[in-house]
Structures are given as C-alpha cells and as structure tokens.
Design an enzyme around this catalytic site. Structure first.
Site, PDB file in Angstrom:
ATOM      1  N   LYS A 149       0.752  -1.244  -0.010  1.00  0.00           N
ATOM      2  CA  LYS A 149       0.063   0.123   0.094  1.00  0.00           C
ATOM      3  C   LYS A 149       0.903   1.204  -0.086  1.00  0.00           C
ATOM      4  O   LYS A 149       0.324   2.333  -0.377  1.00  0.00           O
ATOM      5  CB  LYS A 149      -0.863   0.078   1.193  1.00  0.00           C
ATOM      6  CG  LYS A 149      -2.058  -1.111   0.922  1.00  0.00           C
ATOM      7  CD  LYS A 149      -2.947  -1.127   1.910  1.00  0.00           C
ATOM      8  CE  LYS A 149      -4.074  -2.228   1.794  1.00  0.00           C
ATOM      9  NZ  LYS A 149      -3.554  -3.715   2.095  1.00  0.00           N
TER      10      LYS A 149
HETATM   11  C1  LIG Z   1      -4.061  -4.788   1.496  1.00  0.00           C
HETATM   12  C2  LIG Z   1      -3.383  -5.978   1.221  1.00  0.00           C
HETATM   13  C3  LIG Z   1      -3.970  -6.863   0.512  1.00  0.00           C
HETATM   14  C4  LIG Z   1      -5.132  -6.954  -0.159  1.00  0.00           C
HETATM   15  O1  LIG Z   1      -5.194  -5.848  -1.123  1.00  0.00           O
HETATM   16  P1  LIG Z   1      -6.577  -5.399  -1.890  1.00  0.00           P
HETATM   17  O2  LIG Z   1      -6.106  -4.274  -2.643  1.00  0.00           O
HETATM   18  O3  LIG Z   1      -7.332  -4.826  -0.572  1.00  0.00           O
HETATM   19  O4  LIG Z   1      -7.274  -6.646  -2.592  1.00  0.00           O
HETATM   20  C5  LIG Z   1      -3.025  -8.009   0.554  1.00  0.00           C
HETATM   21  N1  LIG Z   1      -1.867  -8.251   0.997  1.00  0.00           N
HETATM   22  C6  LIG Z   1      -1.597  -7.301   1.883  1.00  0.00           C
HETATM   23  C7  LIG Z   1      -0.206  -7.427   2.599  1.00  0.00           C
HETATM   24  C8  LIG Z   1      -2.093  -6.249   2.018  1.00  0.00           C
HETATM   25  O5  LIG Z   1      -1.684  -5.013   2.767  1.00  0.00           O
END
Ligand SMILES: *Cc1c(COP(=O)(O)O)cnc(C)c1O
Length: 500
Positions: A149
């Site tokens: 993110k």
């Molecule tokens: C947020 C996250 C996901 C999922 O991603 P989405 O965009 O919500 O589908 C998977 N793995 C990790 C480590 C995350 O932080």
C-alpha cells in the site's frame, strides 16, 4: 478526463475532474468514481530486460535472501536513478498523466513520484525475483511500512497536499484498515501540513507489528483508533461518516482507502513495469494477486484494459473466499469474516468490486445500485449468466486455507531459502495451483515477511530479521484510542482530532 459515480444514472450524471475525485473519495450517492473512458497505454521508451537488474540468479542461492532488502543492489543504469534514465518514477508519471488530466503536469507528477519513491529500500522500487522457471515474485513491499500500500499512498498523500495547498484548504482523512492500509496511510500523512488522519482498526485483529506501526508513529496529526468490531464494521463506520453530509463538509472528510481512485491509478504502474521487464516482446503475463478489497487486482484489470498484454488475472483468497465463490458460481454470497494468518485479506465485502460490477452492468449506475442494494439486504445476489461469463473471461480465482498457506511458506523456504509472508504465500500457492503449462506468471508479494514473524516462524522454524524501522517500532510507546462500534462516539473523536 472525467469521472462518474458507479451509482449514477447515465442521464443525470455528474462528471468530475481528477482533483475533485481525489478529495471526495466516495461519491455523494454512495458510489465509487470510475474514469469515463480508459486511456490507451502511452508510447514508452524501450524496456530494460530484467536480467540487467539482477546481477546473479537469485533463486536457490544465498543467505542474502533471508533478508530481501539486502539482495545485491541493482546497477545504477538499471535503477533508472541515473540522469535521463526512464525508471519507475518516470513510468509512474507517464501512466498516471492521462488519469490526472489537467490537475498536474507530467513534470509535476514526475517530481512527485520521484520524491515518493526515493525513500524505498530498493532503487528499482519493485524488484522482480525468480521463484521458479516462468514464475516470478514482484516485490511490492520495499516502502516505509513494508507493504504494497505504500506504493500508492506515498504518491496519493503528496497529491492531496498539493491540491489542498492550491485551494488553501485542509482535510481530515478517515480510513478503515484491516492491517496495512492504516500504517501506510499514517506514514504517508505524518507531518503533512494540510492533513490530519484518523484510522480505525478492528481491535485485536491486526498483527502486533501492524498495530505498533500505527500506534508508535510520532506525529501529532495521526491518530490510531482500536474499534470494538470487525474490519467490515470499521468500513461501515467510515461510510456512515461520509454519508453524513454536514459532518463530511464540516470536517472536510477525505478518504485514502482503496475506494479512492487515485490509489487504483498508482497501482496500475507496477503491472506495466513488471510486464515490460519480463516480457518486453509482448508475451502475455498472468498476474496472481493476493486479494482483499479488490483494489490491487482491479488496477491490473485497468492495465489490461489500457492494452497491456495480460493473459489472466488470478484472484487469490484466503478462507474468506467470497470472490472465488463468485467466480465459481456467479453468485455473491456473504459469509461471516474468519480471522486467518493473512489479516489484510480477511474481508467479505470487497469495496472495489463495485467498480467491476458497474462494468458488468454496462455502466448503468441504477442497475449497479440495485445489485448492491439486494446484496446488502439479502447478503446474496446472483449475476446474470452473461455477467458471470464476462467476469470469468478476465479473472480466475482460488483459495488457500491457513494450513495450505503455511505449507507454501515452508516449501518456498526449503526450496529457495527465501522467506515469504502469509499474504504473498496465498498468492504463490494459488498461482501454482492455477498455472497452465507454458504460462508466464508473476505473483505479487504484498508484504515483507518480517511483518509476520509468528507465521513465518510457524512455517519455517525461524523468523526473519526485521528491518531496522520495524525493530524500532517494537520499542517505542504506543498511542491509541479504544472506541465502541458506535458512529457518534467515532464522530466525536474525529471532531476532537481535527486541527483548526
Ligand atoms: C491490502 C493488502 C492486500 C489486499 O489488497 P486489496 O487491494 O485490498 O485487494 C493483500 N496483502 C497485503 C499485505 C495487504 O496489505
């Protein structure tokens, strides 16, 4: 470029510019903004082959892989940092430019992307590591909070600050997190002049490290809230605050969770980056994406719609498998959320799915709203046979339970001496299961293994050494407010947190 809400009827449709969509987050009718049309991939300078980025074959090789951030550094010319080189930041600016429209020039965007990514632990920002023949890991976890993110949020927070500065305004960001969004958003916002942030997480349902990353940040404008409820409760509270028009205006609420279109736009970049490095000849690539809110894989879908040669997008789920069941049966059926080893994927109602449903409803906002209304009311809704067929043409999906996830982590470590985190392992395991002969697969590595030391130790018998910034978070005092699952209590807290 103009944006419309997924719940707007075609005749009475507001068409917004990027800067308004950026600050608004959710549309006033409760829908999500989508671009009215999808731009084509721009002309780009020739891609560098991945071999120039990885001086030695990484797999099966050395202790260095116990600590992914200490892989051999990429040579200067491959990093794109050297003068005039076309690296990740430059690619990001070019790809985002058509979505951003007049809000920012390409030069401004490039400067912003360079600033956002210069703090990443690896010069190529998102390194590719070979796991097996034709199966690569795209490491998206080299940012300040060690999860994917960061890649979008580091850019999006800068866009916010820029736009608020221009308007002479401030904003209060409220977000819900099941783990990684919170710390990544807080880290991106910390110390920024025009922004405050309140992040709700489900008390006791994030890992200790995820919690500490949120509660130990030393900045007066960031606030962690432990909510007595699930992640979906957190998300519902955020939606309720946005739905209260007066509160929203008073607080100048803004969202940076994955419903914000700017995040999806920023995530398109690494799909193009990986495909250009691995398959400069245009060989189609299949991406396998550990999925929760569907924001990451949706960005892959947009990359494909822009013209990137993507073979398939594989949606990898843990035991919270509403999406794999949707792909199998054509029916969206909510179950209760089960806690798993991969908490960032412990989600039943994937908010970004609405953008795909809008597409499946041929951009008819009324039909999309009706579908969602029925789902909210009955906790299940059936797609039409043609919608089911269309979704299966673009997406495949599978699930892994915790035991299978641990087995993947154990086996990857035994075979290549590399640690992977449980989210990444769900992706790797699903990719292995779904893979067709001759298919080139990239599995997205979404978190650094050191963020999940208990799970890694359970699987492999030892825990990876934490990077210095993570080790540090374990030492610092925590600052967090506990609140009940009650919208007025949360609103009161948000009011008290806003700087005037
Ligand atoms: C947020 C996250 C996901 C999922 O991603 P989405 O965009 O919500 O589908 C998977 N793995 C990790 C480590 C995350 O932080």
């Amino acid at each position: 470029m103009r944006y419309v809400s997924t719940r707007s009827a075609p005749q009475r449709r507001q068409r917004l510019a990027f800067d308004d969509v950026l600050l608004a987050g959710l549309a006033p009718d409760g829908g999500l903004y989508v671009p009215e049309r999808v731009p084509e991939l721009p002309e780009l300078p020739a891609a560098l082959p991945v071999s120039s980025e990885l001086p030695e074959a990484p797999h099966g090789q050395s202790e260095a892989l116990f600590e992914p951030s200490e892989l051999p550094a990429a040579p200067q010319d491959a990093s794109g940092r050297a003068a005039g080189m076309f690296g990740y930041a430059e690619l990001a600016a070019r790809l985002m430019a058509p979505y951003v429209g007049e809000a920012l020039t390409v030069d401004e965007l490039t400067a912003m992307a360079r600033d956002a990514y210069c703090g990443f632990a690896r010069p190529e920002v998102c390194p590719l590591v070979e796991l097996a023949e034709d199966h690569w890991l795209l490491e998206l976890f080299h940012g300040p909070t060690f999860a994917f993110k960061d890649i979008a949020l580091q850019v999006v927070a800068r866009m916010f600050d820029h736009e608020l500065q221009r308007r002479g305004e401030r904003a209060m960001i409220v977000a819900a997190t099941s783990g990684d969004t919170g710390s990544a958003a807080m880290e991106a916002v910390a110390g920024r002049d025009r922004l405050d942030i309140v992040v709700l997480h489900p008390a006791g349902r994030t890992s200790e490290i995820q919690r500490r990353q949120m509660t130990t940040l030393d900045a007066a404008n960031v606030h962690a809230v432990a909510l007595d409820g699930t992640f979906d409760d957190c998300q519902d509270l955020v939606k309720a605050m946005f739905a209260d028009e007066a509160f929203r205006r008073d607080m100048r609420l803004a969202a940076v969770n994955s419903i914000n279109w700017a995040r999806v736009a920023a995530q398109i970049v690494y799909y193009v980056w990986a495909a250009r490095r691995l398959a400069a000849d245009g060989r189609p690539v299949t991406f396998c994406v550990p999925t929760g809110n569907f924001g990451n894989v949706l960005a892959g879908h947009y990359a494909q719609r822009m013209g990137l040669a993507i073979d398939r997008l594989i949606v990898a789920s843990n035991s919270n498998d509403i999406l794999s069941r949707l792909l199998e049966t054509g029916e969206l059926v909510a179950h209760d959320v089960k806690p798993t080893l991969s908490p960032s994927m412990d989600i039943q109602i994937s908010s970004n799915l609405e953008r795909l449903l809008f597409e499946l409803c041929d951009s008819d906002g009324a039909a999309t709203a009706a579908l969602l209304q029925q789902f909210r009311a009955c906790r299940r809704v059936k797609l039409s046979p043609s919608q089911h067929r269309r979704i299966r043409e673009r997406f495949a999906g599978e699930r892994l339970d915790d035991a299978e996830t641990l087995e993947v982590m154990r086996r990857v470590h035994a075979e290549s001496r590399m640690f992977i985190d449980p989210h990444t392992a769900v992706g790797v395991g699903v990719a292995e299961r779904c893979r067709r002969p001759g298919e080139l697969v990239v599995s997205l590595a979404t978190a650094h293994p050191a963020k999940f030391p208990e799970a890694v130790a359970l699987a492999t018998g030892r825990a990876p050494d934490p990077p210095a910034a993570l080790a540090d978070a374990a030492e610092r005092p925590e600052r967090c407010t506990s609140l009940p699952n009650d919208v007025s209590a949360v609103k009161a807290f948000v009011r008290s947190a806003r700087r005037s």
